[in-house]
Design a protein around this motif. Structure first.
Motif, PDB file in Angstrom:
ATOM      1  N   ILE A 172      49.109   3.474 -34.989  1.00  0.00           N
ATOM      2  CA  ILE A 172      47.846   3.996 -34.465  1.00  0.00           C
ATOM      3  C   ILE A 172      48.108   5.099 -33.444  1.00  0.00           C
ATOM      4  N   TRP A 173      49.020   4.830 -32.493  1.00  0.00           N
ATOM      5  CA  TRP A 173      49.310   5.849 -31.472  1.00  0.00           C
ATOM      6  C   TRP A 173      49.860   7.112 -32.114  1.00  0.00           C
ATOM      7  N   GLN A 174      50.767   6.944 -33.068  1.00  0.00           N
ATOM      8  CA  GLN A 174      51.357   8.110 -33.728  1.00  0.00           C
ATOM      9  C   GLN A 174      50.301   8.919 -34.468  1.00  0.00           C
ATOM     10  N   THR A 175      49.402   8.214 -35.140  1.00  0.00           N
ATOM     11  CA  THR A 175      48.371   8.901 -35.929  1.00  0.00           C
ATOM     12  C   THR A 175      47.405   9.666 -35.032  1.00  0.00           C
ATOM     13  N   LEU A 176      46.957   9.038 -33.961  1.00  0.00           N
ATOM     14  CA  LEU A 176      45.985   9.684 -33.075  1.00  0.00           C
ATOM     15  C   LEU A 176      46.600  10.811 -32.249  1.00  0.00           C
ATOM     16  N   SER A 177      47.934  10.852 -32.186  1.00  0.00           N
ATOM     17  CA  SER A 177      48.594  11.915 -31.426  1.00  0.00           C
ATOM     18  C   SER A 177      48.785  13.186 -32.245  1.00  0.00           C
ATOM     19  N   ARG A 178      48.463  13.140 -33.537  1.00  0.00           N
ATOM     20  CA  ARG A 178      48.597  14.344 -34.362  1.00  0.00           C
ATOM     21  C   ARG A 178      47.575  15.398 -33.933  1.00  0.00           C
ATOM     22  N   PRO A 179      47.913  16.677 -34.114  1.00  0.00           N
ATOM     23  CA  PRO A 179      46.996  17.750 -33.721  1.00  0.00           C
ATOM     24  C   PRO A 179      45.636  17.650 -34.426  1.00  0.00           C
ATOM     25  N   ASN A 180      44.583  17.761 -33.649  1.00  0.00           N
ATOM     26  CA  ASN A 180      43.198  17.814 -34.149  1.00  0.00           C
ATOM     27  C   ASN A 180      42.707  16.518 -34.797  1.00  0.00           C
ATOM     28  N   VAL A 181      43.475  15.433 -34.672  1.00  0.00           N
ATOM     29  CA  VAL A 181      43.037  14.167 -35.258  1.00  0.00           C
ATOM     30  C   VAL A 181      42.059  13.478 -34.311  1.00  0.00           C
ATOM     31  N   ILE A 182      40.895  13.123 -34.820  1.00  0.00           N
ATOM     32  CA  ILE A 182      39.839  12.502 -34.017  1.00  0.00           C
ATOM     33  C   ILE A 182      39.760  10.990 -34.256  1.00  0.00           C
ATOM     34  N   ALA A 183      40.218  10.549 -35.435  1.00  0.00           N
ATOM     35  CA  ALA A 183      40.168   9.126 -35.800  1.00  0.00           C
ATOM     36  C   ALA A 183      41.116   8.892 -36.961  1.00  0.00           C
ATOM     37  N   GLY A 184      41.330   7.618 -37.279  1.00  0.00           N
ATOM     38  CA  GLY A 184      42.237   7.308 -38.375  1.00  0.00           C
ATOM     39  C   GLY A 184      41.905   5.978 -39.024  1.00  0.00           C
ATOM     40  N   ALA A 185      42.668   5.663 -40.046  1.00  0.00           N
ATOM     41  CA  ALA A 185      42.542   4.398 -40.772  1.00  0.00           C
ATOM     42  C   ALA A 185      43.852   4.184 -41.526  1.00  0.00           C
ATOM     43  N   PHE A 186      43.933   3.081 -42.249  1.00  0.00           N
ATOM     44  CA  PHE A 186      45.134   2.770 -43.026  1.00  0.00           C
ATOM     45  C   PHE A 186      44.853   2.934 -44.517  1.00  0.00           C
ATOM     46  N   ASP A 187      45.914   3.023 -45.290  1.00  0.00           N
ATOM     47  CA  ASP A 187      45.764   2.914 -46.735  1.00  0.00           C
ATOM     48  C   ASP A 187      45.306   1.497 -47.061  1.00  0.00           C
TER      49      ASP A 187
END
Length: 231
Positions: free
Chosen positions: A100-115
């Motif tokens: 989660i931390w890695q995903t949200l730290s990507r440039p311009n990423v506002i939210a995430g989820a899993f496969d």
């Protein structure tokens, strides 16, 4: 406030209704990360859901039924600066907090989820997983069963989940896409295949697509949820 409470950075909100069969495993997987709090928001279960959640050490809140309403109630009570919304029949992958931390730290990423991985051996379920992967990665449209996560401040900015009886995840993700990218973490949650097993893979998939189409065509969510319950 205890030291552990002060350190909480991730709050996992689990809306439930009669999930005694699946919830213990869901909570075991969710409680492998620290410092994390797990909030189970019960919408009026008549089985042992609440007792099992309390026995597992989760924080339990009683709410009026409705997944959107329950998730908003849980988010309001959360202490973490990041929120993860998890279905009661879904298992998080190992090291999900770091992902989660890695995903949200990507440039311009506002939210995430899993496969998404669906529990079951049917080849039809593998096709569903493939379709979900394509929709999530290419269209940036994950659904609620993929464990959506985002910063609490962003959740508050968009006003939380819309108070809808169905399609609340679709609507929220649509709003988030206007603010930034929706990224998919490099791991999958494992969700129960019960609905696909009950109705069949083809019928379930067709119904899901019809619900999305109906919502896009402005058919009232109250009508769509009646179709869903009849299915």
């Amino acid at each position: 406030m205890t030291n552990d409470e002060a350190k909480v950075t991730l709050s996992i909100v689990v809306p439930v209704l009669n999930e005694a069969k699946h919830l213990p495993a869901t909570l075991r997987a969710a409680q492998t990360a620290s410092p994390t709090e797990v909030i189970v928001v019960d919408g009026g279960s008549r089985d042992a859901t609440v007792e099992l959640a309390e026995a597992a050490g989760a924080r339990v809140i009683i709410s009026l039924p409705g997944r959107a309403r329950q998730m908003n109630v849980g988010a309001k009570a959360a202490r973490g600066n990041t929120l993860l919304f998890l279905h009661g029949d879904t298992l998080l992958p190992q090291n999900f907090d770091h992902l989660i931390w890695q995903t949200l730290s990507r440039p311009n990423v506002i939210a995430g989820a899993f496969d998404l991985k669906i529990d079951g051996a049917s080849w039809g379920l593998r096709l569903v997983e493939w379709g979900v992967k394509g929709r999530s990665h290419l269209l940036q449209m994950p659904y609620g069963d993929q464990a959506i996560f985002l910063k609490a401040s962003v959740f508050q900015e968009i006003g939380g989940f819309p108070d809808l009886p169905i399609m609340e995840d679709f609507e929220m993700i649509s709003r988030l896409r206007a603010l930034g990218k929706i990224a998919i973490a490099p791991a999958a949650v494992l969700t129960s295949g019960r609905r696909w097993q009950k109705l069949g893979v083809c019928k379930t998939t067709l119904m899901n697509q019809l619900f999305v189409l109906a919502y896009t065509l402005k058919i009232p969510p109250e009508t769509i949820v009646k179709w869903y319950r009849r299915g």
